[in-house]
Design an enzyme around this catalytic site. Structure first.
Site, mmCIF file in Angstrom:
data_model
loop_
_atom_site.group_PDB
_atom_site.id
_atom_site.type_symbol
_atom_site.label_atom_id
_atom_site.label_comp_id
_atom_site.label_asym_id
_atom_site.label_seq_id
_atom_site.Cartn_x
_atom_site.Cartn_y
_atom_site.Cartn_z
ATOM 1 N N SER A 298 0.839 -1.182 0.000
ATOM 2 C CA SER A 298 0.000 0.000 0.000
ATOM 3 C C SER A 298 0.887 1.250 0.000
ATOM 4 O O SER A 298 1.680 1.439 -0.920
ATOM 5 C CB SER A 298 -0.964 -0.047 1.189
ATOM 6 O OG SER A 298 -2.021 0.856 1.010
ATOM 7 N N ASP B 106 -9.981 -3.551 -5.466
ATOM 8 C CA ASP B 106 -9.380 -2.745 -4.411
ATOM 9 C C ASP B 106 -9.821 -1.286 -4.552
ATOM 10 O O ASP B 106 -9.490 -0.634 -5.544
ATOM 11 C CB ASP B 106 -7.852 -2.842 -4.518
ATOM 12 C CG ASP B 106 -7.130 -2.165 -3.367
ATOM 13 O OD1 ASP B 106 -7.771 -1.423 -2.603
ATOM 14 O OD2 ASP B 106 -5.915 -2.377 -3.241
ATOM 15 N N HIS C 211 -8.038 -4.998 -1.515
ATOM 16 C CA HIS C 211 -6.829 -4.482 -0.892
ATOM 17 C C HIS C 211 -6.166 -5.490 0.037
ATOM 18 O O HIS C 211 -4.946 -5.551 0.139
ATOM 19 C CB HIS C 211 -7.173 -3.212 -0.110
ATOM 20 C CG HIS C 211 -5.989 -2.371 0.234
ATOM 21 N ND1 HIS C 211 -5.229 -1.725 -0.715
ATOM 22 C CD2 HIS C 211 -5.420 -2.063 1.428
ATOM 23 C CE1 HIS C 211 -4.258 -1.046 -0.128
ATOM 24 N NE2 HIS C 211 -4.351 -1.235 1.172
#
Length: 711
Positions: free
Chosen positions: A557, A643, A678
């Site tokens: 991320s 995501d 995600h």
């Protein structure tokens, strides 16, 4: 034209070449050309809810990337299988959580052997048979993705509300189940969709509050759902007008008040609702002020508030009358101490427990409300992780906490805040065996270019030589004030037992050394995050833990942005880079205010739409923008089709640009999970498959992709 190293015979001769379809825009007098902007589906909102809606030309690119990645890593299949078997062998398959008391029941989750998802259960507090309330494994059966969210039992213990995401897009549906005292279950027709998964029951158990996402996937609305009525009839309780602010729900430890927390990365505001009067208008604790953050808990006729107000950068605790909680009525309870950051607090009837951290080491401090006396819960190891759990009950003297270190499996304790006695409730089991004495955990400090001392947590086998010959996996994040804990990770042992050194780089952008550590790794100071990580890698090499060129970097991320940045800045340091759901297309994403996280992220990175200075700053380090003609290490980029946080097109665009520009090195691999978002694959065993993929890549990268397959 690709310059990636061609994998061994038997794999396709070259990676896919993504078609170039230039897109040009002007901003702040500058021309931006993006050859791969077309990979962002115009119907991306629809794709979050229905992955089948992805346009065919984009799907073809993703499928080609997946096929190339699978083919390139096919020789590592035996290694991946071995890693998966090892990691699964370290998990007790019939594991169970420590039961938490509430009312006449003990509430807990447990797993059955072979199950990837849990059972949610309760049993009588005074003894009696178990009641299975939710069989998540059965609910997930046959579904490519199934992620449970919150599970909340009602105050009268007669119902549970639970949420689940079946796409990976973080759009949760809430359902309700009635539970008789004998364990008989009945599903109610209530269905509440497009929520964040959070919910909180009103005191009479006749309804619950929840947060709904808006059309741009932003949590901005709080509703009250009354059981038996359709979602369309739910009452709007709160609407956040600022599109850059998100809303979350919690309940005070006393169980009396709903907490509606609103805010961005710099400022917050809280509204309370008396759960005994759910139709009442929420009342404001303290009006939002720029750069002022606070969180609250309830204690009798007052609130206990953790805040950075009045220059308390590392936070302090204050008290305020419940009837008049405005800022002018705040009075210090635990004063601010620079460098000692207060992380959280729980107000029980007789005691106040707080978590704080100093110089990357956490501790728990207990305060007796009656006397004001304080004491800390002490720990001996050099580097460790700590967690605090207030449980469900208020008028109790027991606090639970979990302790672990890089060498020591997690242990859960009950702590008596009066007698100071701690009772071990559970110690994490490693069925395949684990001897902490075989490992060494240390902490060292790396000197950053500006002289700052960056903490590093290091794990190695005791017999691993410190002569620079060992490869290393170095993990980093460095954003949002998130601090990386030095806890026990069973999966990493598969690398450490094969001679790797494992290191956690506590770089600026986190709060390991206080709020200033975060502040000096954001906005105009963001490059410190990258140079800190590079300094850590070089310090590890100088100390003999590894050597330059023997390091595999890992981050996800915002940590994936870190991976992309250091790949551009110091590619010679790395044998490989693993970038999970990497936020690498920073400039284009921050210029697109329709995306779910863009307005809320401007306080973190800057607003390049409104500020030329922010535009130039972000462009100076954005990994996608800064790809240059040079040799790159082997790179594995992982993404998720649904995501909403780091969209699938970011890693796909990045790898396409890397292959088009680089002059050597690689291979550059990308894999998009077509059934997840995600967080990657759902279920405890499917997620291990992704970890095995990453670690097999790391082991091969350390050997070189021209070498025989790692074993």
């Amino acid at each position: 034209m690709t310059h990636s190293t061609t994998p061994r015979p038997g794999t396709p001769p070259a990676p896919p070449v993504t078609p170039v379809r230039p897109s040009v825009r002007r901003i702040h007098g500058e021309t931006l050309r993006d050859d791969y902007a077309w990979l962002k589906a115009e119907n991306w909102r629809e794709v979050l809810k229905d992955p089948a809606a992805l346009p065919a030309d984009i799907r073809a690119v993703l499928e080609a990337e997946n096929a190339w990645c699978d083919a390139a890593l096919a020789p590592l299949a035996p290694l991946r299988d071995a890693l998966l078997k090892e990691m699964r062998g370290r998990i007790r398959e019939d594991d169970a959580g420590v039961p938490a008391p509430h009312g006449p029941w003990l509430w807990y989750e447990r797993y059955e052997t072979g199950a990837g998802h849990e059972l949610v259960c309760r049993r009588p507090r005074d003894g009696g048979p178990e009641q299975v309330l939710l069989d998540v494994e059965a609910m997930a059966k046959g579904k490519p993705f199934f992620e449970p969210g919150d599970v909340e039992h009602s105050p009268d213990f007669s119902r549970i509300a639970w949420s689940a995401d079946e796409k990976g897009s973080e759009l949760f549906a809430i359902r309700v189940r009635e539970v008789d005292p004998d364990g008989t279950l009945r599903d109610l027709p209530d269905l509440v969709e497009d929520t964040t998964g959070e919910m909180a029951w009103q005191a009479d158990s006749a309804g619950f509050f929840y947060v709904m996402n808006d059309e741009n996937h932003r949590p901005r609305k709080v509703f009250l759902h009354r059981l038996g009525q359709p979602q369309e009839a739910d009452r709007l309780v709160y609407f956040e007008q600022d599109p850059g602010w998100f809303v979350h729900l919690d309940v005070t430890q006393s169980g009396r008040y709903l907490i509606i927390s609103c805010g961005d990365h710099e400022t917050s505001e809280i509204w309370l609702v008396d759960l005994r009067d759910p139709e009442a208008t929420p009342f404001l604790v303290a009006a939002r002020e720029p750069q002022v953050r606070y969180s609250v808990d309830h204690h009798g006729d007052r609130l206990v508030i953790c805040t950075n107000a009045d220059g308390a950068e590392d936070f302090k605790l204050v008290k305020a009358p419940l009837a008049a909680p405005q800022r002018e009525n705040w009075r210090d309870l635990v004063p601010h101490r620079p460098g000692v950051m207060i992380l959280s607090h729980v107000a029980f009837a007789g005691h106040l427990a707080r978590m704080e951290r100093e110089n990357a080491r956490p501790r728990i401090v207990i305060r007796d409300f009656a006397t004001g006396e304080e004491h800390a819960i002490a720990f001996d190891e050099e580097t460790y992780a700590l967690g605090m759990d207030g449980g469900y009950e208020y008028d109790v003297t027991e606090l639970r906490f979990a302790y672990a270190s890089l060498t020591t499996p997690a242990s859960t304790y009950a702590y008596d805040m009066v007698t100071r006695a701690r009772t071990l409730l559970k110690r994490q089991e490693v069925p395949s065996g684990h001897n902490p004495a075989d490992y060494v955990a240390t902490r060292l400090f790396a000197t950053a270019p500006d002289g700052e001392q960056v903490p590093v947590s290091v794990l190695r086998r005791r017999d691993t030589p410190l002569d620079g010959s060992a490869p290393a996996l170095v993990y980093g994040y460095g954003a949002y004030g998130h601090a990386l804990s030095a806890g026990f990770r069973t999966s990493i042992l598969s690398l450490v037992d094969r001679g790797f050194v494992y290191a956690i780089a506590h770089v600026r952008g986190g709060t390991e050394k206080g709020w200033a550590w975060y502040r000096n790794g954001k906005r105009e100071h963001k490059p410190n995050t990258f140079t800190d990580f590079i300094a850590v890698c070089r310090a590890l090499a100088r100390a003999g833990y590894t050597s330059e060129g023997r390091i595999v970097a890992h981050g996800g991320s915002a940590g994936g942005m870190l991976m992309g940045a250091v790949a551009n800045m110091a590619p010679e340091l790395f044998a490989g880079i693993i970038a999970d759901v990497p936020f690498v297309d920073v400039l284009n994403t921050m210029l697109d205010d329709s995306l779910p996280l863009t307005p809320p992220e401007w306080p973190e990175w800057g607003n390049p739409l409104a500020s030329r200075a922010d535009f130039e700053l972000i462009r100076s380090y954005a990994p996608y923008e800064q790809v240059k003609p040079q040799r790159y290490p082997a790179i594995l980029a992982l993404g998720g089709l649904t995501d909403p946080r780091v969209t699938y097109w970011e890693p796909v665009k990045w790898v396409a640009r890397l292959r088009a520009v680089m002059t050597g090195g690689g291979p550059i691999l990308c894999r998009i999970n077509m059934d997840a978002g995600h967080g990657g694959a759902s279920g405890r065993f499917d997620s291990l498959k992704e970890t095995a993929l990453c670690y097999a890549f790391a082991l091969q990268a350390a050997r070189g992709f021209d070498a025989p397959p790692a074993g």
